[in-house]
Design an enzyme around this catalytic site. Sequence first.
Site, PDB file in Angstrom:
ATOM      1  N   HIS A   1     -57.959 -60.712  -9.718  1.00  0.00           N
ATOM      2  CA  HIS A   1     -57.908 -59.710 -10.793  1.00  0.00           C
ATOM      3  C   HIS A   1     -57.977 -60.368 -12.174  1.00  0.00           C
ATOM      4  O   HIS A   1     -58.547 -59.799 -13.111  1.00  0.00           O
ATOM      5  CB  HIS A   1     -56.606 -58.897 -10.728  1.00  0.00           C
TER       6      HIS A   1
ATOM      7  N   GLN B   1     -54.448 -54.569 -14.467  1.00  0.00           N
ATOM      8  CA  GLN B   1     -54.333 -53.259 -13.824  1.00  0.00           C
ATOM      9  C   GLN B   1     -53.473 -52.293 -14.625  1.00  0.00           C
ATOM     10  O   GLN B   1     -53.485 -51.095 -14.372  1.00  0.00           O
ATOM     11  CB  GLN B   1     -53.752 -53.400 -12.411  1.00  0.00           C
TER      12      GLN B   1
ATOM     13  N   GLY C   1     -48.657 -56.057  -4.654  1.00  0.00           N
ATOM     14  CA  GLY C   1     -49.002 -56.929  -5.775  1.00  0.00           C
ATOM     15  C   GLY C   1     -49.599 -56.133  -6.910  1.00  0.00           C
ATOM     16  O   GLY C   1     -50.088 -55.016  -6.716  1.00  0.00           O
TER      17      GLY C   1
ATOM     18  N   CYS D   1     -56.221 -51.871  -2.854  1.00  0.00           N
ATOM     19  CA  CYS D   1     -55.870 -52.192  -4.233  1.00  0.00           C
ATOM     20  C   CYS D   1     -55.408 -50.919  -4.926  1.00  0.00           C
ATOM     21  O   CYS D   1     -56.027 -49.868  -4.758  1.00  0.00           O
ATOM     22  CB  CYS D   1     -57.108 -52.753  -4.935  1.00  0.00           C
ATOM     23  N   LEU D   2     -54.327 -51.020  -5.689  1.00  0.00           N
ATOM     24  CA  LEU D   2     -53.808 -49.836  -6.380  1.00  0.00           C
ATOM     25  C   LEU D   2     -54.826 -49.286  -7.381  1.00  0.00           C
ATOM     26  O   LEU D   2     -54.770 -48.113  -7.740  1.00  0.00           O
ATOM     27  CB  LEU D   2     -52.496 -50.168  -7.095  1.00  0.00           C
TER      28      LEU D   2
ATOM     29  N   HIS E   1     -55.752 -62.108  -3.921  1.00  0.00           N
ATOM     30  CA  HIS E   1     -56.217 -60.817  -4.460  1.00  0.00           C
ATOM     31  C   HIS E   1     -55.813 -60.666  -5.928  1.00  0.00           C
ATOM     32  O   HIS E   1     -56.626 -60.277  -6.774  1.00  0.00           O
ATOM     33  CB  HIS E   1     -55.621 -59.698  -3.594  1.00  0.00           C
ATOM     34  N   GLU E   2     -54.547 -60.997  -6.229  1.00  0.00           N
ATOM     35  CA  GLU E   2     -54.055 -60.813  -7.608  1.00  0.00           C
ATOM     36  C   GLU E   2     -54.667 -61.841  -8.563  1.00  0.00           C
ATOM     37  O   GLU E   2     -55.007 -61.497  -9.701  1.00  0.00           O
ATOM     38  CB  GLU E   2     -52.526 -60.879  -7.662  1.00  0.00           C
TER      39      GLU E   2
HETATM   40 NI    NI Z   1     -55.705 -55.086  -6.665  1.00  0.00          NI
END
Ligand code: NI
Length: 156
Positions: free
Chosen positions: A134, A51, A46, A88-89, A130-131
């Site tokens: 963000h 991000q 995701g 998380c990226l 999670h997304e």
């Molecule tokens: Ni993330």
Amino acid sequence: MALRNIREYGEEVLRKKSRRVTVFNERLHMLISDMIDTMKDADGVGLAAPQVGIVKRVIVVDIGEGPIELINPEITYREGEEIKFEGCLSVPGLFGEVSRPKKVKVKAQDKWGNLKEIEGEDLLARALCHEVDHLEGILFVDKAIKFVKPDSEELR
Ligand code: NI
């Protein structure tokens, strides 16, 4: 294919509340396409627009069943609880154990502005929550009850 730079923990943009999308144009389609490329390239499940430095309510998710884009997503239903590790990226090298609903329903728009609703369980529910977090400037590290490094036995 165009990759965008993934912003990392500590950058202010990750803490901003994202704005709703009101214009569904070519520029938005380009953003979505770049986000999908960037997510795939980084092996993520995701990615949220902040991000890549864009504070708009756009997320993409792919748990291995093909990418889906969700514009202005809202979680309308939550059921159950599952405590598992996630990463998380934007927070490389760290995983955390986070409680998420086992099942969710999300109301959103597609890239043309049409309403859609999707249901997700397990990993998909986790990724969606999670997304969406963000978009509020919330990172998994804010919610994690335990942290481990990527080589931890506990992730197996
Ligand atoms: Ni993330």
